[in-house]
Design a protein around this motif. Structure first.
Motif, PDB file in Angstrom:
ATOM      1  N   GLU A 188       1.006  -1.413   0.227  1.00 29.06           N
ATOM      2  CA  GLU A 188       0.643  -0.109  -0.247  1.00 29.06           C
ATOM      3  C   GLU A 188       0.785   1.270   0.248  1.00 29.06           C
ATOM      4  O   GLU A 188       1.472   1.176   0.683  1.00 29.06           O
ATOM      5  N   GLU A 189       0.097   2.349  -0.826  1.00 29.69           N
ATOM      6  CA  GLU A 189       1.431   3.340  -0.117  1.00 29.69           C
ATOM      7  C   GLU A 189       1.582   4.137   0.561  1.00 29.69           C
ATOM      8  O   GLU A 189       2.930   5.126   1.279  1.00 29.69           O
ATOM      9  N   TRP A 190       0.954   4.121   1.594  1.00 29.30           N
ATOM     10  CA  TRP A 190       1.234   4.189   3.427  1.00 29.30           C
ATOM     11  C   TRP A 190       2.187   3.342   3.708  1.00 29.30           C
ATOM     12  O   TRP A 190       2.898   3.235   5.243  1.00 29.30           O
ATOM     13  N   GLY A 191       2.889   1.967   2.813  1.00 30.83           N
ATOM     14  CA  GLY A 191       3.944   1.281   3.250  1.00 30.83           C
ATOM     15  C   GLY A 191       3.658  -0.261   4.283  1.00 30.83           C
ATOM     16  O   GLY A 191       4.707  -1.014   4.145  1.00 30.83           O
ATOM     17  N   GLU A 192       1.746  -0.309   4.283  1.00 29.86           N
ATOM     18  CA  GLU A 192       1.914  -1.354   4.540  1.00 29.86           C
ATOM     19  C   GLU A 192       1.886  -2.421   3.577  1.00 29.86           C
ATOM     20  O   GLU A 192       1.568  -2.292   2.197  1.00 29.86           O
TER      21      GLU A 192
ATOM     22  N   ALA B 292       7.491   0.717   5.657  1.00 31.99           N
ATOM     23  CA  ALA B 292       7.642   2.216   4.630  1.00 31.99           C
ATOM     24  C   ALA B 292       8.694   2.679   3.784  1.00 31.99           C
ATOM     25  O   ALA B 292       8.621   3.619   3.565  1.00 31.99           O
TER      26      ALA B 292
ATOM     27  N   ALA C  33       7.736   2.439   0.182  1.00 29.90           N
ATOM     28  CA  ALA C  33       6.143   3.268  -0.130  1.00 29.90           C
ATOM     29  C   ALA C  33       6.672   3.876  -1.090  1.00 29.90           C
ATOM     30  O   ALA C  33       7.722   4.263  -0.913  1.00 29.90           O
TER      31      ALA C  33
ATOM     32  N   TRP D 123       4.442  -3.296   8.378  1.00 27.51           N
ATOM     33  CA  TRP D 123       4.679  -1.798   8.451  1.00 27.51           C
ATOM     34  C   TRP D 123       6.000  -1.657   7.535  1.00 27.51           C
ATOM     35  O   TRP D 123       6.869  -1.218   8.339  1.00 27.51           O
TER      36      TRP D 123
END
Length: 129
Positions: free
Chosen positions: A101-105, A125, A128, A123
């Motif tokens: 995901e763009e938020w790092g997940e 990041a 990302a 996570w």
């Protein structure tokens, strides 16, 4: 208020199937079980997972016939790729591939025999966009 423990309770059709899945593939221990009920734990999760059989008379009328839906058990893990490979080796069907995901997940999902979504994630990041 002082909270002394936490649990998530999920209504399913087949309690033993969901309980066995968490024990076999995710290292949970079944702490208590009875007809239509199982409570599972791991020392590192900070919560119990409780399965209740749909239709139990002890459930309130508005909950009695519901089935877990739209809820995921999400577990942050140290090695998401390693867990994905292990579950694939164990023959567990992957419901959602490893997705960044763009938020790092980064996460993937499997389904237990009752359709309960189990998501493993990290996570990361630094990856990302």
């Amino acid at each position: 208020m002082k909270i002394t423990s936490s649990a998530v309770t999920l209504n399913v059709a087949d309690v033993p199937a969901s309980s066995s899945f968490l024990v076999e593939h995710f290292g949970f221990t079944e702490d208590m079980a009875a007809d239509g009920f199982a409570s599972l734990s791991r020392p590192d999760t900070g919560m119990n997972v409780v399965f209740l059989r749909r239709g139990l008379s002890t459930l309130p009328d508005h909950q009695r016939d519901t089935h877990v839906s739209g809820t995921a058990l999400a577990f942050v893990v140290d090695d998401v790729e390693g867990e994905l490979a292990r579950l694939e080796r164990e023959g567990v069907s992957i419901a959602m591939p490893l997705t960044p995901e763009e938020w790092g997940e980064r996460a993937f999902q499997v389904l237990d025999p009752n359709g309960v979504i189990i998501q493993l994630l990290d996570w990361n990041a630094s990856t990302a966009s």
